[in-house]
Write a protein that holds these residues in place. Sequence first.
Motif, PDB file in Angstrom:
ATOM      1  N   ILE A  77       1.171  -1.144  -0.345  1.00  0.00           N
ATOM      2  CA  ILE A  77      -0.338   0.256   0.318  1.00  0.00           C
ATOM      3  C   ILE A  77       1.106   1.372  -0.468  1.00  0.00           C
ATOM      4  CG2 ILE A  77      -1.869   1.492   1.362  1.00  0.00           C
ATOM      5  CD1 ILE A  77      -2.651  -0.995   2.359  1.00  0.00           C
ATOM      6  N   ASP A  78       0.382   1.903  -1.406  1.00  0.00           N
ATOM      7  CA  ASP A  78       1.519   3.257  -1.421  1.00  0.00           C
ATOM      8  C   ASP A  78       0.387   4.566  -0.698  1.00  0.00           C
ATOM      9  OD1 ASP A  78       4.832   2.036  -1.712  1.00  0.00           O
ATOM     10  OD2 ASP A  78       3.225   0.757  -3.823  1.00  0.00           O
ATOM     11  N   GLY A  79      -0.070   3.984  -1.821  1.00  0.00           N
ATOM     12  CA  GLY A  79      -1.498   5.756  -1.361  1.00  0.00           C
ATOM     13  C   GLY A  79      -2.578   5.095  -1.106  1.00  0.00           C
ATOM     14  N   ALA A  80      -3.316   5.942  -0.706  1.00  0.00           N
ATOM     15  CA  ALA A  80      -4.674   5.889  -0.291  1.00  0.00           C
ATOM     16  C   ALA A  80      -5.420   7.410   0.061  1.00  0.00           C
ATOM     17  CB  ALA A  80      -5.076   5.431   1.690  1.00  0.00           C
ATOM     18  N   ARG A  81      -6.361   7.370  -0.666  1.00  0.00           N
ATOM     19  CA  ARG A  81      -7.192   8.653  -0.729  1.00  0.00           C
ATOM     20  C   ARG A  81      -8.351   8.270  -0.829  1.00  0.00           C
ATOM     21  NH1 ARG A  81      -4.726  13.687   0.382  1.00  0.00           N
ATOM     22  NH2 ARG A  81      -5.615  14.743  -0.769  1.00  0.00           N
ATOM     23  N   ILE A  82      -9.634   8.750  -0.301  1.00  0.00           N
ATOM     24  CA  ILE A  82     -11.447   9.811  -0.693  1.00  0.00           C
ATOM     25  C   ILE A  82     -11.530   9.981  -1.306  1.00  0.00           C
ATOM     26  CG2 ILE A  82     -12.727   9.834   0.408  1.00  0.00           C
ATOM     27  CD1 ILE A  82     -12.808   9.177   3.575  1.00  0.00           C
ATOM     28  N   GLY A  83     -11.368   9.863  -3.094  1.00  0.00           N
ATOM     29  CA  GLY A  83     -11.832  10.805  -4.080  1.00  0.00           C
ATOM     30  C   GLY A  83     -12.953  11.248  -3.954  1.00  0.00           C
ATOM     31  N   PRO A  84     -13.015  11.971  -4.958  1.00  0.00           N
ATOM     32  CA  PRO A  84     -13.797  12.704  -4.967  1.00  0.00           C
ATOM     33  C   PRO A  84     -15.215  12.049  -5.321  1.00  0.00           C
ATOM     34  CG  PRO A  84     -12.719  14.031  -6.416  1.00  0.00           C
ATOM     35  CD  PRO A  84     -11.964  12.233  -6.000  1.00  0.00           C
ATOM     36  N   ASP A  85     -15.880  10.666  -6.095  1.00  0.00           N
ATOM     37  CA  ASP A  85     -16.910   9.988  -5.680  1.00  0.00           C
ATOM     38  C   ASP A  85     -17.040   9.411  -4.443  1.00  0.00           C
ATOM     39  OD1 ASP A  85     -14.236   8.570  -5.228  1.00  0.00           O
ATOM     40  OD2 ASP A  85     -14.849   6.644  -7.520  1.00  0.00           O
ATOM     41  N   GLY A  86     -16.316   9.492  -3.406  1.00  0.00           N
ATOM     42  CA  GLY A  86     -16.413   8.888  -2.370  1.00  0.00           C
ATOM     43  C   GLY A  86     -15.933   7.851  -1.817  1.00  0.00           C
ATOM     44  N   ARG A  87     -15.116   7.424  -2.621  1.00  0.00           N
ATOM     45  CA  ARG A  87     -14.840   5.732  -2.881  1.00  0.00           C
ATOM     46  C   ARG A  87     -12.939   5.894  -1.907  1.00  0.00           C
ATOM     47  NH1 ARG A  87     -17.134   4.934  -7.324  1.00  0.00           N
ATOM     48  NH2 ARG A  87     -18.588   3.068  -7.037  1.00  0.00           N
ATOM     49  N   TYR A  88     -12.310   5.021  -1.107  1.00  0.00           N
ATOM     50  CA  TYR A  88     -11.546   4.810  -0.289  1.00  0.00           C
ATOM     51  C   TYR A  88     -10.392   4.244  -1.195  1.00  0.00           C
ATOM     52  CZ  TYR A  88      -8.270   4.094   2.732  1.00  0.00           C
ATOM     53  OH  TYR A  88      -6.917   4.279   3.886  1.00  0.00           O
ATOM     54  N   TRP A  89     -10.091   5.548  -2.259  1.00  0.00           N
ATOM     55  CA  TRP A  89      -8.583   5.049  -3.686  1.00  0.00           C
ATOM     56  C   TRP A  89      -7.334   3.891  -2.523  1.00  0.00           C
ATOM     57  CZ3 TRP A  89     -10.450   3.129  -7.339  1.00  0.00           C
ATOM     58  CH2 TRP A  89     -11.865   4.092  -8.384  1.00  0.00           C
ATOM     59  N   LEU A  90      -7.095   2.829  -2.201  1.00  0.00           N
ATOM     60  CA  LEU A  90      -5.988   2.894  -2.262  1.00  0.00           C
ATOM     61  C   LEU A  90      -5.091   2.349  -4.093  1.00  0.00           C
ATOM     62  CD1 LEU A  90      -8.100   1.453   0.013  1.00  0.00           C
ATOM     63  CD2 LEU A  90      -6.116   1.207   0.850  1.00  0.00           C
ATOM     64  N   LEU A 108     -17.809   2.882   0.483  1.00  0.00           N
ATOM     65  CA  LEU A 108     -17.695   2.727   1.672  1.00  0.00           C
ATOM     66  C   LEU A 108     -19.146   2.875   2.104  1.00  0.00           C
ATOM     67  CD1 LEU A 108     -15.129   6.230   2.303  1.00  0.00           C
ATOM     68  CD2 LEU A 108     -15.151   3.509   2.619  1.00  0.00           C
ATOM     69  N   THR A 109     -19.999   2.758   1.803  1.00  0.00           N
ATOM     70  CA  THR A 109     -22.078   2.105   2.015  1.00  0.00           C
ATOM     71  C   THR A 109     -21.314   1.007   1.647  1.00  0.00           C
ATOM     72  OG1 THR A 109     -22.490   4.418   1.105  1.00  0.00           O
ATOM     73  CG2 THR A 109     -23.798   2.367   1.032  1.00  0.00           C
ATOM     74  N   THR A 110     -20.751   0.212   1.011  1.00  0.00           N
ATOM     75  CA  THR A 110     -21.022  -1.555   1.591  1.00  0.00           C
ATOM     76  C   THR A 110     -19.862  -1.808   1.787  1.00  0.00           C
ATOM     77  OG1 THR A 110     -20.000  -1.670  -0.887  1.00  0.00           O
ATOM     78  CG2 THR A 110     -22.581  -0.901  -1.008  1.00  0.00           C
ATOM     79  N   ASP A 111     -18.743  -1.275   2.207  1.00  0.00           N
ATOM     80  CA  ASP A 111     -17.997  -1.850   3.101  1.00  0.00           C
ATOM     81  C   ASP A 111     -16.515  -2.862   1.445  1.00  0.00           C
ATOM     82  OD1 ASP A 111     -17.531   0.672   4.828  1.00  0.00           O
ATOM     83  OD2 ASP A 111     -18.583  -0.834   5.648  1.00  0.00           O
ATOM     84  N   ALA A 112     -16.801  -2.450   0.632  1.00  0.00           N
ATOM     85  CA  ALA A 112     -17.072  -3.847  -0.427  1.00  0.00           C
ATOM     86  C   ALA A 112     -16.138  -3.093  -1.731  1.00  0.00           C
ATOM     87  CB  ALA A 112     -17.642  -4.507  -0.382  1.00  0.00           C
ATOM     88  N   VAL A 113     -14.485  -3.611  -2.080  1.00  0.00           N
ATOM     89  CA  VAL A 113     -13.908  -3.086  -3.363  1.00  0.00           C
ATOM     90  C   VAL A 113     -15.220  -2.853  -4.425  1.00  0.00           C
ATOM     91  CG1 VAL A 113     -12.513  -3.466  -4.362  1.00  0.00           C
ATOM     92  CG2 VAL A 113     -11.937  -3.646  -2.417  1.00  0.00           C
ATOM     93  N   ASP A 114     -15.798  -2.501  -5.141  1.00  0.00           N
ATOM     94  CA  ASP A 114     -16.051  -1.837  -6.293  1.00  0.00           C
ATOM     95  C   ASP A 114     -15.787  -1.681  -7.739  1.00  0.00           C
ATOM     96  OD1 ASP A 114     -16.664   0.291  -5.606  1.00  0.00           O
ATOM     97  OD2 ASP A 114     -19.124   0.496  -5.967  1.00  0.00           O
ATOM     98  N   LYS A 115     -13.932  -1.069  -7.691  1.00  0.00           N
ATOM     99  CA  LYS A 115     -13.564  -0.647  -8.850  1.00  0.00           C
ATOM    100  C   LYS A 115     -12.391  -0.881  -8.110  1.00  0.00           C
ATOM    101  CE  LYS A 115     -16.891   2.437 -10.599  1.00  0.00           C
ATOM    102  NZ  LYS A 115     -16.975   2.065 -11.921  1.00  0.00           N
ATOM    103  N   LEU A 116     -11.825  -1.830  -9.800  1.00  0.00           N
ATOM    104  CA  LEU A 116     -10.423  -2.355  -9.740  1.00  0.00           C
ATOM    105  C   LEU A 116      -9.491  -2.106 -10.678  1.00  0.00           C
ATOM    106  CD1 LEU A 116      -8.322  -3.799  -7.651  1.00  0.00           C
ATOM    107  CD2 LEU A 116      -9.877  -6.176  -8.257  1.00  0.00           C
TER     108      LEU A 116
END
Length: 361
Positions: A95-108, A127-135
């Motif tokens: 894990i080198d970077g982490a950011r909550i983006g403008p879409d509200g997702r937590y991006w790692l 962050l609503t489902t606490d599941a990875v939905d973009k990869l």
Amino acid sequence: MMAGLFVALLGLSTSLAVALAPGLELAYSLNRATQGISISSDGRKFLSQRYSTSDPPQAVELLSDNSTRLYPNAAWNSYNSSNPDSNPRRTFVSIDGARIGPDGRYWLVDGGSQGVNGSSKLVGVNLTTDAVDKLYYLDSIIASSSSVDDVRFNAAGDVAYLSDTAGALLVLNMTTGHGKRVLANDDSATAWYPMMYNGTLVPGYGPSGNTLQVGLDQIEVSPDGVYLYYQPCNGGLYRIKTAFVDATLTNSTLETTLGDYAEPFALTPSTGGTTIDANGNIYVSDTNLLAIWKVTPEGRATVLVQDNALLWTDLMWVTADKKLWLPASQMRPGANGLMAKGPNYIFTYPIEAGPAPIDHA
């Protein structure tokens, strides 16, 4: 739960409180080296923890009782390079970077491991489902020497910019998954001098006498989305119009000549991390002076706060109550390159603006 890994300091020790610079407040003390903090619009706090010489990188959520839980779950934080059944495509390798983006997702940002297919990727957690939905897997974009480090987004939220510390920028179309590696070995993306820490050159990971030189690392986008700011870790902040950067996805000429449009913006120091506020001020951590610089939209750079406790401040955060959150990761020179040493503090410092509207939720 890993309650033992996280302790909130409600009563500060007198010696530490007296030592802090005016305005600098201790928010948390952690047993584990913490690289960054991200805070959602509804107040949830997420930590990326790395720089340990013995523990693997991990992402955690800080809960209301000040305990932590692996985030989004234990499975994503279970990578073991010595276990052939460990899947680098569905676990965090580095894990080198982490950011909550403008879409509200937590991006790692998973920088992965060189030679391990599928390990370098951009992971989006809902962050609503606490599941990875973009990869997004980055194998087709990166070079053999690449180390992907951080991420920011354009104004429309459909293009991601990722820094590559080998000296390049990755541009990713988040609709199609198509991407390009640009600015490769451009002067603006190259570390021309070793990094400095607390008055000395930083040792590297190679033979004795080797020093640490890190290419394009820190990136920010102006609040209006017009400019992308970037720099190598050794400092020297550049800016370039996002219209040119985005066009490299379809324009082969711009892909190869993008560096011609880069503008020197500010002479910044050896840097652990940056962030930007709604007024367009960029905050730059100084690993040499153990300070935070403020760079205005006009390019004027001054020291905002200096304190010896600000050891290698990394992934900073701005909140709506006009606070700058400062995770002092404690990464420092050691006998084996860079290592972290506790205790590991997260501070806050008052500023004059909240977060940039397109920077994070």
